[in-house]
Design an enzyme around this catalytic site. Structure first.
Site, PDB file in Angstrom:
ATOM      1  N   THR A   1       0.944  -1.254   0.175  1.00  9.86           N
ATOM      2  CA  THR A   1      -0.158  -0.064  -0.131  1.00  9.86           C
ATOM      3  C   THR A   1       1.026   1.193   0.049  1.00  9.86           C
ATOM      4  O   THR A   1       1.444   1.669  -0.955  1.00  9.86           O
ATOM      5  CB  THR A   1      -0.925   0.051   0.999  1.00  9.86           C
TER       6      THR A   1
ATOM      7  N   LYS B   1       3.931  -7.014   4.730  1.00 12.08           N
ATOM      8  CA  LYS B   1       3.591  -5.465   4.386  1.00 12.08           C
ATOM      9  C   LYS B   1       3.309  -4.508   5.331  1.00 12.08           C
ATOM     10  O   LYS B   1       2.845  -5.037   6.401  1.00 12.08           O
ATOM     11  CB  LYS B   1       2.566  -5.214   3.349  1.00 12.08           C
TER      12      LYS B   1
ATOM     13  N   THR C   1      -1.016  -2.008  11.309  1.00 16.26           N
ATOM     14  CA  THR C   1      -1.543  -2.201   9.840  1.00 16.26           C
ATOM     15  C   THR C   1      -0.319  -3.089   9.323  1.00 16.26           C
ATOM     16  O   THR C   1       0.151  -2.618   8.216  1.00 16.26           O
ATOM     17  CB  THR C   1      -2.027  -1.190   9.085  1.00 16.26           C
TER      18      THR C   1
ATOM     19  N   GLU D   1       7.057   4.710   7.214  1.00 12.50           N
ATOM     20  CA  GLU D   1       6.670   6.161   6.538  1.00 12.50           C
ATOM     21  C   GLU D   1       7.500   7.178   6.901  1.00 12.50           C
ATOM     22  O   GLU D   1       7.435   7.671   8.014  1.00 12.50           O
ATOM     23  CB  GLU D   1       5.069   6.367   6.735  1.00 12.50           C
TER      24      GLU D   1
ATOM     25  N   ASN E   1       0.833  10.703   5.432  1.00 10.57           N
ATOM     26  CA  ASN E   1      -0.710  10.383   6.060  1.00 10.57           C
ATOM     27  C   ASN E   1      -1.726  11.344   6.183  1.00 10.57           C
ATOM     28  O   ASN E   1      -2.743  11.212   6.400  1.00 10.57           O
ATOM     29  CB  ASN E   1      -0.247   9.983   7.548  1.00 10.57           C
TER      30      ASN E   1
END
Length: 441
Positions: free
Chosen positions: A190, A213, A224, A307, A436
């Site tokens: 993602t 992932k 997640t 991220e 985000n």
């Protein structure tokens, strides 16, 4: 062996499916394998079925040519997603039946099928049934009962487009080779910037391969992230459950990116016994430790892709009274925003680390605590605190030499016991906010 029908299938969007490592960021390419040694009896594949608006790969299958023993751990988020609820029920049913039943794991990215109410549970079941039909075509015979685990990742609160998944499975191709495993890994992504795939062979005569992932909303007890580990070892349900419980505490439940916990986390292990390497009590610890090391390495890839992350930080707490105490202190350090931003700024503000140790909720002998930072290049560490006293003056030059590196380790010795735990985390940068702030766009 693949049936003639399966050999005739062609992957949906195959011409658009690129697994070349060169398409991913140069700094991440060293983490992408160019070959692998994969467990016997497992097949993999991926495709684009149209869930993602940008047309990128979003559907993956990992398939065993025989029923596999399956164990899994799931999110502790009370809003657990429909796939989590479905998979938990399927695996618990297999435990009660006392027989392996799982043949496939079907994963989609782009839609989490989370907070979707009763329809989400219906859709998870339909997705599993589509996976069962895929297995039946592969085997050339009907599959009795539910045999496909399902995993979903992506945007929360949107209905799962099951028809796209079913149609995508009709044309998805699987194989045993490295490229097909890479296809499956790419289809899991993602906000990930690179596919996370690992494989290993072990002296015990078995192999493991795993795909995971995750890049954000990563925090124990799992976040997640999705992950599936496949092994051709012959191991019982009880032993696999026991090994996974031990391993996950030292791997996927020992990583943190941003402190958020997702609705979809699932880590599953499938063991199909195709290698013939039987794991008995005498070989259990060796298998458990191999699984733990493998999962820790796989989990570390998630942190390396945090991220906006620029650093990979290992927090090692030694000298604790118990593993739980060590883990609690390590977790407190790893999740401190002040600590993470200091690493991003390459600021040797060691007081933030010691402060986190102090409020972790573990009884300390403050006069026994040592603390140091270690460079990832194997060079000389820098002692910051010794027996509760600061090592002054701080060697600012050496601190800068260490903190400018991508890999840094923090070592805290509590000095009150023999137990140790590690956490893996990353820094917190400006880019994390940017990524985000516009995730759904």
């Amino acid at each position: 062996m693949l049936s003639s029908h399966m050999r005739s299938l062609r992957t949906v969007g195959r011409r658009l499916f690129n697994t070349d490592a060169g398409q991913f960021p140069a700094a991440k390419q060293r983490f992408i394998p160019t070959s692998g040694n994969y467990p016997k009896g497992f097949y993999a594949g991926g495709s684009a079925c149209g869930i993602k608006k940008n047309g990128k790969p979003d559907l993956a299958v990992l398939l065993s040519d025989r029923p596999a023993v399956a164990s899994a751990v799931f999110t502790t988020n009370q809003f657990c997603a429909a796939p989590v609820q479905f998979d938990r029920q399927l695996i618990n049913g297999a435990r009660e039946a006392g027989a392996p039943v799982v043949r496939a794991v079907v994963t989609n990215s782009g839609c989490a099928n989370a907070v979707t109410g009763k329809q989400g549970l219906v859709d998870a079941k339909l997705m599993s049934e589509a996976g069962d039909r895929f297995v039946s075509r592969f085997s050339g015979s009907a599959v009795g009962g539910s045999s496909s685990l399902v995993m979903s990742t992506g945007v929360i609160g949107q209905a799962l487009p099951v028809e796209k998944i079913s149609t995508g499975l009709d044309g998805l191709e699987v194989g045993e080779g490295h490229d097909m495993w890479m296809r499956a890994a790419v289809a899991h992504m993602t906000t990930d910037t690179f596919p996370k795939l690992l494989s290993r062979q072990y002296q015990g005569g078995f192999s493991m391969a795993g795909i995971t992932k995750g890049a954000g909303m990563i925090h124990p007890n799992m976040a997640t992230l999705l992950g599936t580990i496949c092994t051709d070892a012959n191991v019982s349900q009880e032993m696999l459950d026991r090994a996974l419980k031990y391993a996950v505490a030292r791997s996927f439940n020992a990583i943190s990116v941003d402190g958020d916990m997702s609705t979809n986390d699932t880590i599953a292990v499938l063991a199909n016994g195709a290698s013939g390497a039987a794991i008995g009590e005498e070989g259990f610890v060796e298998f458990r430790d191999a699984l733990t090391e493998f999962m820790a390495e796989l989990a570390a890839l998630v942190v390396r892709d945090g991220e906006g992350a620029t650093k990979f930080i290992t927090v090692e707490v030694r000298g604790a009274r118990s593993f739980d105490d060590a883990k609690r202190v390590a977790s407190t350090i790893a999740t401190s925003s002040l600590v993470k931003t200091a690493f991003y700024g390459q600021d040797a503000n060691w007081g933030r680390i010691l402060c986190a140790v102090g409020y972790a909720g573990v009884e300390l002998d403050t006069g026994a605590v040592d603390m140091s930072i270690w460079p990832g290049d194997g060079g000389r560490p820098l002692v910051l605190v010794e027996k509760g006293e600061p090592r002054l003056p701080l060697d600012e030059v050496r601190a800068k030499e260490i903190l400018v590196l991508e890999d840094v380790k923090v070592v805290v010795d509590l000095g009150v016991g023999q137990e140790m735990a590690r956490m893996y985390t990353c820094d917190l940068s400006h880019d994390y906010v940017s990524i985000n702030a516009d995730y759904r766009s």
